[in-house]
Structure formats: C-alpha cells, structure tokens
Design a protein around this motif. Structure first.
Motif, short mmCIF file in Angstrom:
data_model
loop_
_atom_site.label_atom_id
_atom_site.label_comp_id
_atom_site.label_asym_id
_atom_site.label_seq_id
_atom_site.Cartn_x
_atom_site.Cartn_y
_atom_site.Cartn_z
N LEU A 44 6.88 -5.84 -1.25
CA LEU A 44 6.49 -5.25 0.20
C LEU A 44 8.02 -5.04 0.77
N PHE A 81 -7.83 -6.83 3.46
CA PHE A 81 -6.98 -7.74 2.30
C PHE A 81 -5.74 -8.07 3.15
N ASP A 82 -5.21 -6.95 4.02
CA ASP A 82 -4.03 -7.20 4.87
C ASP A 82 -4.22 -8.33 5.83
N ARG A 83 -5.29 -8.68 6.13
CA ARG A 83 -5.73 -9.89 6.90
C ARG A 83 -5.73 -11.29 6.18
N LEU A 119 3.83 -11.98 7.65
CA LEU A 119 2.59 -11.23 7.50
C LEU A 119 1.46 -11.54 8.34
N SER A 151 -8.60 -2.37 2.31
CA SER A 151 -6.97 -2.62 2.41
C SER A 151 -6.78 -3.37 3.70
N GLU A 152 -7.49 -3.06 4.99
CA GLU A 152 -7.20 -3.64 6.17
C GLU A 152 -7.83 -5.15 6.01
N ASN A 191 -0.11 -5.87 -4.65
CA ASN A 191 -0.73 -6.85 -5.39
C ASN A 191 -1.17 -6.28 -6.72
N PRO A 199 2.57 -1.02 0.50
CA PRO A 199 1.29 -1.76 1.22
C PRO A 199 0.98 -3.25 0.55
N PRO A 200 0.39 -3.85 1.34
CA PRO A 200 0.07 -5.37 0.59
C PRO A 200 -1.05 -5.05 -0.67
N LEU A 201 -1.89 -4.29 -0.47
CA LEU A 201 -2.98 -4.08 -1.52
C LEU A 201 -2.29 -3.41 -2.81
N VAL A 228 -4.07 -11.61 2.90
CA VAL A 228 -3.03 -11.96 2.22
C VAL A 228 -2.21 -13.07 2.57
#
Length: 245
Positions: free
Chosen positions: A33, A98-100, A241, A95-96, A43, A38-40, A102
């Motif tokens: 990060l 997963f962003d929430r 995050l 992805s949005e 990962n 990006p988070p996804l 993570v």
C-alpha cells in the motif's frame, strides 16, 4: 529502484516476523500500500509474493511431520478446496467493496497477533466433533484464500483444539497445509487477478531471505515487544484505511 528497495526490505522483515511466529502479511501488505498499489491488487500481489516464504517454512517443517501423514491426508483436500473458494470469492469482489472490507481484515489480523500467545497455550485432551473440526478448517481455509493475514494463527488454534497437543507439530502441520492451500489461489491470482509483477519479485526475494536469517534474528529480538509493535502498526493502518482517502 526506490520501490524495489522498500519492498525488498519489507520482505526481509516479513520473513523474519514469520519465523518469529508473527504474521508476514501485516508487514508485506502495508508495504505494498505504501508504494501506491491499490488494496485489492496489493492483496493478490502479496499472496503470490509470499508463496516462496511459505515453501521454505514447509521445508523446515519436515522433521516434525514424521508419523503425521494421516493428519495431512485428512486436511489437505479441505484446505486446498476452501482456499480456492476464498480466492474465487476475492476475484469476484468489486474493488470498491474490498476497499471497505480490508480495514476490518487488517484489524482482525492484528488482534489475532496480540492473542497468539493465548492461542499457543491452548491444549485440549478431547478432540472436536468431526463436523465441527471440518467446519473450522474449512472456514480458516476460506479466509486464507480471501485475505490470509492471521490464517496461520487460526489454523494452529484449530489443530491444537482438534487434539494435536504439541505446539511445534501443530505449527509444522500448519506450514504444510497452508503451502498446499496457497498454490492454487496464487495461480488463480496470477491468471485472473491484478498482480503487480514488478512488486512480486523484490517482496518475494526479501521474504525468502528473511525466512532464512529469521531464526538468528528472532533470538536477539524480544518476541513480545515485536508482536505488540507489529499489531499496533496493523491497528493504526486499519484505522487509517477506514477513515483515510
């Protein structure tokens, strides 16, 4: 070159942490990060990069697995299928979304690291019922394929509570089970996921180096202080995050 150097160092630290009984992803994932991934994508990149570290851990475990082939035969299919399903679920997660999710996954991994000494001390003379044991291993495997940080701690807990009385054997079994479980998700991520290959190599090489030098380093660093520091950083990262951009 700066990015590669950061990831190489992070990989070494992650490998050392893993040797000391910590959670490698709580070092490797934030490093990805940090360099702007990006988070996804971070990962799936993390999952592929740390495969070599898992292999070295499994190789070191061979001596402790003598006579435990039946246990491996019992749980290998469960862990492989469960992790593959978790990886598939991750690949179809927007992805949005997963962003929430993570921040809570990172926080969960940090809490698991804090309570790991308590988990390590757990012993059970009685085994779980077969259905409960299978459900527990399946759940841990699903989580391992989806995110993974802390799945090793959870797997050790399940094995200890399922009648394996010796911690180092439970850890050795965990190493082999999770290595087998991580191969198919890594392949799926490599083919269908957004793996950042330029980040895989320095992080992966660093993790292997860290795993090799880890035992020597771990003997010189207080394990409790290291565990608390990493968990605290993980909780701070989770908070950032959650409320950050």
């Amino acid at each position: 070159m700066t990015t590669a150097a950061i990831l190489l160092v992070a990989g070494v630290v992650a490998g050392v942490i893993g040797t000391a009984g910590g959670i490698t992803s709580l070092v490797a994932y934030p490093a990805l990060l940090l360099v702007g991934i990006p988070p996804l994508a971070a990962n799936v990149t993390n999952s592929v990069a740390l495969l070599g570290s898992g292999a070295s851990s499994a190789l070191r475990a061979r001596r402790d697995l003598v006579g435990h082939a039946p246990t491996l035969r019992r749980w290998l299919p469960v862990t492989v299928v469960g992790s593959a399903l978790g990886a598939g679920l991750l690949l179809v997660t927007p992805s949005e979304v997963f962003d929430r999710i993570v921040p809570f996954l990172v926080a969960a991994g940090s809490v698991l690291l804090l309570v790991q000494p308590w988990i390590d001390r757990r012993r059970s003379a009685a085994t779980m019922r077969p259905v409960a044991a299978t459900a527990s291993v399946s759940g841990v495997s699903l989580y391992n394929g989806y995110f993974g940080a802390g799945s090793g701690v959870l797997m050790i807990a399940v094995l200890l509570l399922n009648g394996e009385p010796v911690l180092h054997r439970a850890n050795a079994l965990k190493n082999v089970l999770l290595l087998a479980a991580d191969v198919l998700p890594a392949v799926l991520f490599a083919v269908f996921g957004s793996v950042v290959w330029s980040a895989v190599w320095p992080l992966g090489v660093g993790a292997v180096i860290g795993g090799l030098i880890g035992p020597s380093v771990a003997r010189r660093v207080p394990a409790t202080a290291l565990r608390i520091a990493i968990a605290a950083c993980g909780l701070v990262l989770a908070g950032w995050l959650l409320v950050g951009p």
